[in-house]
Design a protein around this motif. Structure first.
Motif, mmCIF file in Angstrom:
data_model
loop_
_atom_site.group_PDB
_atom_site.id
_atom_site.type_symbol
_atom_site.label_atom_id
_atom_site.label_comp_id
_atom_site.label_asym_id
_atom_site.label_seq_id
_atom_site.Cartn_x
_atom_site.Cartn_y
_atom_site.Cartn_z
ATOM 1 N N ASP A 56 10.822 -16.670 -28.841
ATOM 2 C CA ASP A 56 9.713 -17.389 -28.219
ATOM 3 C C ASP A 56 8.526 -16.450 -28.057
ATOM 4 O OD1 ASP A 56 11.156 -19.859 -27.755
ATOM 5 O OD2 ASP A 56 12.262 -18.743 -26.230
ATOM 6 N N GLY A 57 7.378 -16.846 -28.624
ATOM 7 C CA GLY A 57 6.186 -16.023 -28.527
ATOM 8 C C GLY A 57 5.388 -16.317 -27.269
ATOM 9 N N LYS A 58 4.293 -15.597 -27.105
ATOM 10 C CA LYS A 58 3.394 -15.835 -25.984
ATOM 11 C C LYS A 58 2.941 -17.297 -25.997
ATOM 12 C CE LYS A 58 1.553 -11.144 -26.586
ATOM 13 N NZ LYS A 58 0.366 -10.335 -26.905
ATOM 14 N N PRO A 59 2.832 -17.958 -24.847
ATOM 15 C CA PRO A 59 2.796 -17.448 -23.476
ATOM 16 C C PRO A 59 4.158 -17.249 -22.805
ATOM 17 C CG PRO A 59 2.348 -19.788 -23.448
ATOM 18 C CD PRO A 59 2.463 -19.393 -24.907
ATOM 19 N N SER A 60 5.248 -17.366 -23.555
ATOM 20 C CA SER A 60 6.553 -17.029 -22.992
ATOM 21 C C SER A 60 6.553 -15.560 -22.561
ATOM 22 C CB SER A 60 7.650 -17.256 -24.042
ATOM 23 O OG SER A 60 8.840 -16.574 -23.687
ATOM 24 N N PRO A 61 7.292 -15.210 -21.517
ATOM 25 C CA PRO A 61 7.383 -13.799 -21.113
ATOM 26 C C PRO A 61 8.242 -12.959 -22.046
ATOM 27 C CG PRO A 61 8.807 -15.146 -19.743
ATOM 28 C CD PRO A 61 8.006 -16.102 -20.591
ATOM 29 N N ALA A 62 8.932 -13.597 -22.992
ATOM 30 C CA ALA A 62 9.908 -12.897 -23.833
ATOM 31 C C ALA A 62 9.360 -11.649 -24.521
ATOM 32 C CB ALA A 62 10.491 -13.863 -24.867
ATOM 33 N N PRO A 63 8.158 -11.677 -25.119
ATOM 34 C CA PRO A 63 7.681 -10.457 -25.795
ATOM 35 C C PRO A 63 7.524 -9.268 -24.851
ATOM 36 C CG PRO A 63 6.452 -12.382 -26.539
ATOM 37 C CD PRO A 63 7.245 -12.818 -25.352
ATOM 38 N N TYR A 64 6.954 -9.500 -23.675
ATOM 39 C CA TYR A 64 6.759 -8.389 -22.740
ATOM 40 C C TYR A 64 8.075 -7.944 -22.105
ATOM 41 C CZ TYR A 64 1.757 -8.344 -23.295
ATOM 42 O OH TYR A 64 0.499 -8.200 -23.827
ATOM 43 N N LEU A 65 8.973 -8.872 -21.886
ATOM 44 C CA LEU A 65 10.284 -8.484 -21.364
ATOM 45 C C LEU A 65 11.042 -7.634 -22.382
ATOM 46 C CD1 LEU A 65 11.381 -11.782 -19.572
ATOM 47 C CD2 LEU A 65 10.633 -9.627 -18.504
ATOM 48 N N ALA A 66 10.864 -7.929 -23.665
ATOM 49 C CA ALA A 66 11.494 -7.107 -24.708
ATOM 50 C C ALA A 66 10.953 -5.684 -24.662
ATOM 51 C CB ALA A 66 11.252 -7.728 -26.080
ATOM 52 N N GLY A 67 9.659 -5.544 -24.412
ATOM 53 C CA GLY A 67 9.069 -4.221 -24.291
ATOM 54 C C GLY A 67 9.617 -3.461 -23.099
ATOM 55 N N ALA A 68 9.734 -4.141 -21.971
ATOM 56 C CA ALA A 68 10.266 -3.499 -20.764
ATOM 57 C C ALA A 68 11.721 -3.063 -20.980
ATOM 58 C CB ALA A 68 10.153 -4.454 -19.582
ATOM 59 N N ARG A 69 12.511 -3.900 -21.646
ATOM 60 C CA ARG A 69 13.911 -3.539 -21.912
ATOM 61 C C ARG A 69 14.001 -2.307 -22.803
ATOM 62 N NH1 ARG A 69 14.575 -9.151 -22.371
ATOM 63 N NH2 ARG A 69 14.443 -9.018 -24.646
ATOM 64 N N HIS A 70 13.120 -2.218 -23.789
ATOM 65 C CA HIS A 70 13.155 -1.075 -24.703
ATOM 66 C C HIS A 70 13.003 0.241 -23.952
ATOM 67 C CE1 HIS A 70 12.428 1.359 -28.284
ATOM 68 N NE2 HIS A 70 11.394 1.885 -27.642
ATOM 69 N N PHE A 71 12.100 0.268 -22.989
ATOM 70 C CA PHE A 71 11.859 1.495 -22.230
ATOM 71 C C PHE A 71 12.708 1.587 -20.960
ATOM 72 C CE2 PHE A 71 7.534 1.273 -24.339
ATOM 73 C CZ PHE A 71 7.744 2.387 -25.145
ATOM 74 N N ALA A 72 13.489 0.531 -20.698
ATOM 75 C CA ALA A 72 14.317 0.475 -19.486
ATOM 76 C C ALA A 72 13.462 0.667 -18.238
ATOM 77 C CB ALA A 72 15.431 1.519 -19.547
#
Length: 222
Positions: free
Chosen positions: A139-155
């Protein structure tokens, strides 16, 4: 000078949207999509008003639901890869990126990876080691999924992350992920970006200070 008192000043990671945030490819993007809209009998003004910050596949799905999604996506991608005339870096971005050495930094874009890399290189910007691109999330923007994926990558805790955006859909995506959002008024008027926490005109308005632990302190330029 600092950010408004209610906002954090130090962040564990920074996430950048690409188009309208790091670079401006509006002239070629809108030219390509207007031509495509004309080919399909679509109201180009309506499409342009609703496409910024959204993945190309989602734009196609919305405006041409009966078209072959993959065929149209590949057609548009091919055009964007070969027509970048007018694409430029946003004022001040090279200096700001130079201040982020050692900081957890990524791009979160609705563009496919080959296009994102090509546009950044066209503008003389080195892509970061990590990017979340259109094909990386269901799911792309405006879903939070892209930014949550970024946060998970950096923990990192999204509440300790800062996102930079230029479009309402991108702002909504990062805010829904729980991040602080600073929006650039490069492609949308300030009143369209009211959900952001702070607005800047371009990259001359901020300064970054990299901390030893990989975090970053953000200040407003004097």
């Amino acid at each position: 000078m600092s950010l408004p008192a209610h906002l954090p000043k130090r962040f564990d990671a920074i996430f950048f949207d690409m188009d309208g945030t790091l670079i401006d490819s509006t002239p070629c993007v809108e030219r390509i999509w207007r031509n495509w809209a004309g080919e399909h009998g679509i109201d180009a003004e309506d499409l342009i008003a609703n496409m910024h910050g959204v993945r190309g596949v989602d734009v196609i799905r919305r405006f041409a639901p009966n078209a072959d999604l993959q065929t149209e996506f590949e057609k548009l991608l091919g055009r964007e890869l070969t027509d970048m005339e007018g694409t430029i870096a946003i004022a001040g971005i090279a200096a700001r990126l130079a201040e982020l050495e050692g900081v957890r930094t990524a791009i979160v874009t609705s563009a496919p990876r080959p296009l994102a890399q090509s546009k950044l290189e066209y503008c003389g910007l080195t892509p970061p080691a990590f990017m979340v691109c259109a094909e990386d999330v269901a799911d792309g923007k405006p879903s939070p999924a892209p930014y949550l994926a970024g946060a998970r990558h950096f923990a990192v805790d999204p509440a300790r992350a800062l996102a930079f955006e230029d479009a309402p859909n991108g702002v909504r995506s990062a805010k829904a992920a729980g991040m602080t959002v600073i929006a650039l008024t490069t492609s949308h008027a300030a009143d369209e970006l009211g959900e952001a926490d702070f607005l800047i005109r371009d990259w001359h308005d901020l300064r970054f200070h990299a901390e030893a632990d990989g975090s970053v302190t953000v200040t407003v330029a004097e």
